[in-house]
Design an enzyme around this catalytic site. Sequence first.
Site, short mmCIF file in Angstrom:
data_model
loop_
_atom_site.label_atom_id
_atom_site.label_comp_id
_atom_site.label_asym_id
_atom_site.label_seq_id
_atom_site.Cartn_x
_atom_site.Cartn_y
_atom_site.Cartn_z
N ARG A 1 48.97 57.97 73.97
CA ARG A 1 50.41 58.22 73.96
C ARG A 1 51.17 57.31 73.00
NH1 ARG A 1 51.78 58.59 80.30
NH2 ARG A 1 53.59 59.81 79.64
N GLN B 1 52.76 62.76 69.99
CA GLN B 1 53.84 62.88 70.96
C GLN B 1 54.12 64.32 71.37
OE1 GLN B 1 57.22 60.72 69.45
NE2 GLN B 1 56.24 58.72 69.69
N ASP C 1 51.79 65.60 74.32
CA ASP C 1 51.73 64.75 75.52
C ASP C 1 52.05 65.55 76.78
OD1 ASP C 1 51.83 62.79 77.43
OD2 ASP C 1 53.24 61.49 76.37
N SER D 1 53.78 63.56 79.80
CA SER D 1 55.23 63.36 79.70
C SER D 1 55.99 64.66 79.94
CB SER D 1 55.59 62.80 78.32
OG SER D 1 55.14 61.47 78.19
N TYR E 1 54.41 45.22 79.41
CA TYR E 1 53.46 46.32 79.59
C TYR E 1 52.02 45.83 79.74
CZ TYR E 1 57.32 49.39 78.61
OH TYR E 1 58.51 50.04 78.68
#
Length: 385
Positions: free
Chosen positions: A121, A127, A130, A133, A232
């Site tokens: 990702r 993108q 994905d 998402s 993260y």
Amino acid sequence: MKIGVISADSASEKRVALTPDAVKKLRKLGFEVVIQSGAGQAAYYADELYQAAGADIANSSTEVINQAQIITTVNDLPAAVTEHLTAGQVVIGMLDPYRNSQLDTYAAKGATVFAMELLPRTLSRAQNMDVLSSQANLAGYKAVLLAANEYSRPFPMFMTSAGTVKPAKVVILGVGVAGLQAIATAKRLGAVVEASDLRPAAKEQVESLGGKWLDVPMSEDEAQKAKATGGYAWTPSEQYIKDQAAVVDKALSNADIVITTAQIPGRNAPRLVHGATLAKMKAGSVLIDMAAGTGGNVEGSVPDETITTANGVRIVGAANIPSQLAAQSSDLYANNLVNFITTLMAPAAKDDASEKTLALNLDMNDEIQGALAVTHDNQVRLAKR
């Protein structure tokens, strides 16, 4: 080159892998498409719409397998369907690879299988592929509406002649794509929203949507570690986890609505709400457990069932929310698949130099294909967790 669509089990899954609009896009690229009859019915895409888009209709999954070189699906193929695969075919879908019991079978059949959940990702060119998402965004929105339907009071503040109606207090646990959409939707409905995540870096995102961040005190040393990694890659200390649990417990005790979103690919969902916390919550409060299908964030949640605790708290085991928005979630999912399929193809010249057709260009050194492929060349490629 023909792409096939296998029908999902409509009892548990209403989505379809390709929509009529996706068929049109694939036809323009030079593909043929074959759809199992009724595959899109639960998502309000009738066979006639697929035919109008240029797809062929097959009477069974076996017919699709026999005709198509690329097989698309929402979830894993049924075992009876997998048995009909032949060497060189490609299967693409959300296959839950770390729990999938058919990988050895796929490998033995000589199929190349791509699990869309494994998409890197962080890659900008990935993108638009994905699926996590695209589906989580819709799920976060719908989770709030499910909560609103279950809750016996309104979300916004009302001023009435009989008195003031206070706004609902909503707590979101887990601030990924689904959590952020849940925050935005609950705010639009007029609720007071608080949110928590193990990543301190999520604070700015929560506040940008009008939510209140459930702040957890941090030592200076720990704050520096979290800041250095952006939050993260940060591994919190046991004390921080304990302190966060105390802050969340207090917030949940005062909450009207709680939505939990935390899931870990290949593992059981982390337990965020325990029985001791449930016992402190108000009668009539509602919890939407979006991870109910992978073990549950809420103690006692049951997939696809709503239960009520002894103290009147309702727990909704929302195992597959995107399926409840089948028309839109199928549309987004199909776009993800189309974008990925185009990366698998290379033009191949026909005998007539003036014409070209499409051919598979499977490249396990490609950063996207290599990451998604769980079987190839009769081998299981997925590293075990």
